[in-house]
Motif scaffolding. Structure first.
Motif, PDB file in Angstrom:
ATOM      1  N   LYS A  78       0.745  -0.727  -0.058  1.00 30.68           N
ATOM      2  CA  LYS A  78       0.017   0.133   0.253  1.00 30.68           C
ATOM      3  C   LYS A  78       1.022   1.417   0.207  1.00 30.68           C
ATOM      4  CE  LYS A  78      -4.065  -2.207   2.379  1.00 30.68           C
ATOM      5  NZ  LYS A  78      -4.823  -1.766   2.743  1.00 30.68           N
ATOM      6  N   ALA A  79       1.696   1.357   0.702  1.00 35.34           N
ATOM      7  CA  ALA A  79       3.174   2.802   0.529  1.00 35.34           C
ATOM      8  C   ALA A  79       4.208   2.301  -0.695  1.00 35.34           C
ATOM      9  CB  ALA A  79       3.734   2.444   2.426  1.00 35.34           C
ATOM     10  N   GLY A  80       4.407   1.912  -1.426  1.00 33.30           N
ATOM     11  CA  GLY A  80       4.723   1.410  -2.637  1.00 33.30           C
ATOM     12  C   GLY A  80       5.930   1.196  -2.362  1.00 33.30           C
ATOM     13  N   LEU A  81       6.139   0.600  -0.856  1.00 32.55           N
ATOM     14  CA  LEU A  81       7.775  -0.471   0.074  1.00 32.55           C
ATOM     15  C   LEU A  81       7.332  -1.497  -0.375  1.00 32.55           C
ATOM     16  CD1 LEU A  81       7.485   2.211   2.977  1.00 32.55           C
ATOM     17  CD2 LEU A  81       8.761   2.380   0.690  1.00 32.55           C
ATOM     18  N   THR A  82       9.096  -2.496  -0.555  1.00 34.03           N
ATOM     19  CA  THR A  82       9.319  -3.332  -0.106  1.00 34.03           C
ATOM     20  C   THR A  82       9.615  -3.820   1.011  1.00 34.03           C
ATOM     21  OG1 THR A  82      12.104  -3.407   0.298  1.00 34.03           O
ATOM     22  CG2 THR A  82      10.697  -3.017  -1.720  1.00 34.03           C
ATOM     23  N   PHE A  83       9.192  -4.998   1.639  1.00 39.04           N
ATOM     24  CA  PHE A  83       9.243  -5.730   2.816  1.00 39.04           C
ATOM     25  C   PHE A  83      10.297  -5.701   3.373  1.00 39.04           C
ATOM     26  CE2 PHE A  83      10.270  -9.301   6.138  1.00 39.04           C
ATOM     27  CZ  PHE A  83       8.319  -9.387   5.963  1.00 39.04           C
ATOM     28  N   SER A  84      11.600  -5.392   2.944  1.00 41.24           N
ATOM     29  CA  SER A  84      12.097  -5.381   3.635  1.00 41.24           C
ATOM     30  C   SER A  84      12.936  -3.780   4.281  1.00 41.24           C
ATOM     31  CB  SER A  84      13.621  -5.607   3.048  1.00 41.24           C
ATOM     32  OG  SER A  84      15.132  -5.262   3.551  1.00 41.24           O
ATOM     33  N   GLU A  85      12.605  -3.046   3.511  1.00 43.44           N
ATOM     34  CA  GLU A  85      12.304  -1.335   3.490  1.00 43.44           C
ATOM     35  C   GLU A  85      10.979  -1.242   4.918  1.00 43.44           C
ATOM     36  OE1 GLU A  85      13.152   0.761  -0.044  1.00 43.44           O
ATOM     37  OE2 GLU A  85      11.143  -0.130   0.102  1.00 43.44           O
ATOM     38  N   ILE A  86      10.351  -2.051   5.020  1.00 44.15           N
ATOM     39  CA  ILE A  86       9.374  -1.531   5.917  1.00 44.15           C
ATOM     40  C   ILE A  86       9.803  -2.571   6.966  1.00 44.15           C
ATOM     41  CG2 ILE A  86       6.959  -3.229   7.197  1.00 44.15           C
ATOM     42  CD1 ILE A  86       6.746  -0.828   4.789  1.00 44.15           C
ATOM     43  N   LYS A  87      10.957  -3.729   7.029  1.00 43.61           N
ATOM     44  CA  LYS A  87      10.616  -4.045   8.376  1.00 43.61           C
ATOM     45  C   LYS A  87      12.028  -3.484   8.733  1.00 43.61           C
ATOM     46  CE  LYS A  87      12.983  -8.655   9.840  1.00 43.61           C
ATOM     47  NZ  LYS A  87      13.369 -10.003   8.823  1.00 43.61           N
ATOM     48  N   ASN A  88      13.012  -3.307   7.876  1.00 45.06           N
ATOM     49  CA  ASN A  88      14.309  -3.202   8.539  1.00 45.06           C
ATOM     50  C   ASN A  88      14.272  -1.475   8.507  1.00 45.06           C
ATOM     51  OD1 ASN A  88      15.335  -5.360   8.330  1.00 45.06           O
ATOM     52  ND2 ASN A  88      15.828  -5.021   6.721  1.00 45.06           N
TER      53      ASN A  88
END
Length: 147
Positions: A78-88
């Protein structure tokens, strides 16, 4: 026809009034980024959370608060971010810099369901943080290119 050159003191030769130079002010996304500690990923996620909070009518009610719940992957999409960007990047920055108005929990909606990321936003405190950030935008240099 020759172009008219204005003097360097921003005066208009016709009116003889001094014009104030145009000052750019940050948009909502830029202010979200500043509030989130300068991280672009955290700013984008905070901007998306606020956008969803304004339009989503059905929120979960638990712990005397309203919540929006999605998986980390869905928040990223929804934000246009990767899982890694969200998590880290995004979630650690939001937890560090936005704890005054943002609560993040990992809970299940149903007993046998998957764990989701629940986010609750105190809109009044968020708007105050945004306003304070706008008021101090020129007074302090905000470095978005932190290393």
């Amino acid at each position: 026809m020759t172009p008219v050159a204005f003097p360097s003191d921003h005066t208009d030769p016709k009116s003889k009034k001094t014009k104030k130079p145009y000052k750019a002010v940050p948009g909502e996304l830029g202010v979200c980024r500043a509030v989130a500690g300068g991280s672009l990923a955290a700013g984008v996620l905070l901007y998306r959370i606020y956008g969803l909070w304004r339009v989503q009518q059905s929120k979960l009610t638990r712990f005397n608060r309203e919540w929006i719940a999605n998986s980390r992957q869905d928040w990223g999409t929804k934000a246009g971010l990767t899982f890694s960007e969200i998590k880290n990047t995004a979630l650690p920055s939001l937890r560090k810099y936005c704890s005054d108005f943002l609560q993040i929990r990992q809970c299940k909606v149903h007993h046998d369901g998957p764990k989701l990321l629940w986010i609750s936003l105190d809109v009044d405190a968020f708007r105050e943080a945004m306003q304070n950030s706008k008021n101090h935008w020129e007074m302090e240099e905000i470095s978005f290119d932190k290393k």
